[in-house]
Design an enzyme around this catalytic site. Structure first.
Site, PDB file in Angstrom:
ATOM      1  N   ASP A  42       7.168   0.637  11.419  1.00 30.45           N
ATOM      2  CA  ASP A  42       6.806   1.930  10.843  1.00 30.45           C
ATOM      3  C   ASP A  42       5.975   2.778  11.804  1.00 30.45           C
ATOM      4  O   ASP A  42       5.219   2.257  12.629  1.00 30.45           O
ATOM      5  CB  ASP A  42       6.015   1.742   9.549  1.00 30.45           C
ATOM      6  N   TYR A  43       6.081   4.082  11.642  1.00 30.21           N
ATOM      7  CA  TYR A  43       5.343   5.070  12.433  1.00 30.21           C
ATOM      8  C   TYR A  43       3.847   4.791  12.409  1.00 30.21           C
ATOM      9  O   TYR A  43       3.169   4.917  13.434  1.00 30.21           O
ATOM     10  CB  TYR A  43       5.654   6.456  11.856  1.00 30.21           C
TER      11      TYR A  43
END
Length: 198
Positions: A42-43
């Site tokens: 995830d970012y």
């Protein structure tokens, strides 16, 4: 023989090489052409991302059937007690169904650099660090699991995928390893050949 790149993905960096919204991408931290990520991170998560130009190797690493265990260091808000750890070990029921049991233990804060920007801590709320290993990979699963046991995730760092670890790699650093045989369920120990700093 295949080449694999181990990257310590920084916080707020996409697990891809382009973005039409101007966010940081892998192109900002690794300059090897024609490689792709074997899976995603995830970012707003940090840590180990594996990249290669070998499509069969990507499939082997990222396919859930091969059960590559993924280990995370998780800083949570609150004190992780025995009941919370037991619930994570036994498995939880999330909105997309029951999880598999996780391996989890309370750990001392790992020897990693502070996050940039730092996490938001509340003075009246302690934090705890967990080491959590999963053999499945649902969307934002770690965050959802810790939230369900009353321990919201503040920082999430993937420390390992199978036998590969981020040991020795700071945020944005990477190294290259050469594999001389197929990946057997994450147990092969690859041979390091080169290390780069961004």
């Amino acid at each position: 023989m295949s080449t694999l790149y181990l990257l310590n993905k920084p916080f707020h960096t996409l697990s891809q090489f382009t973005d039409d919204q101007g966010r940081a991408t892998l192109a900002d931290v690794i300059d090897v052409p024609d490689i792709y990520a074997a899976g995603r991170l995830d970012y707003d998560s940090e840590g180990l991302l594996l990249l290669t130009d070998d499509g069969a190797l990507i499939q082997r690493i990222s396919d859930p059937r091969h059960k590559q265990p993924k280990t995370y260091w998780v800083q949570v808000e609150g004190s992780a007690d025995a009941a919370a750890l037991r619930a994570l070990r036994e498995g939880l029921v999330l909105n997309d169904g029951p999880t598999r049991p996780a391996q989890v233990r309370l750990i001392a804060p790992p020897a990693i650099p502070p996050r940039d920007p730092p996490i938001r801590e509340r003075r009246q709320r302690p934090t705890s660090w967990l080491e959590l290993t999963l053999r499945e990979g649902r969307n934002r699963q770690v965050r959802r699991m810790t939230a369900q046991v009353g321990l919201p995730t503040l920082r999430l760092v993937r420390a390992a995928i199978g036998a590969w670890r981020i040991d020795g790699l700071g945020p944005g650093e990477w190294r290259r390893e050469t594999l001389h045989a197929p990946v057997p369920s994450g147990r092969q120990r690859p041979r390091p050949t080169r290390r780069k700093r961004s």
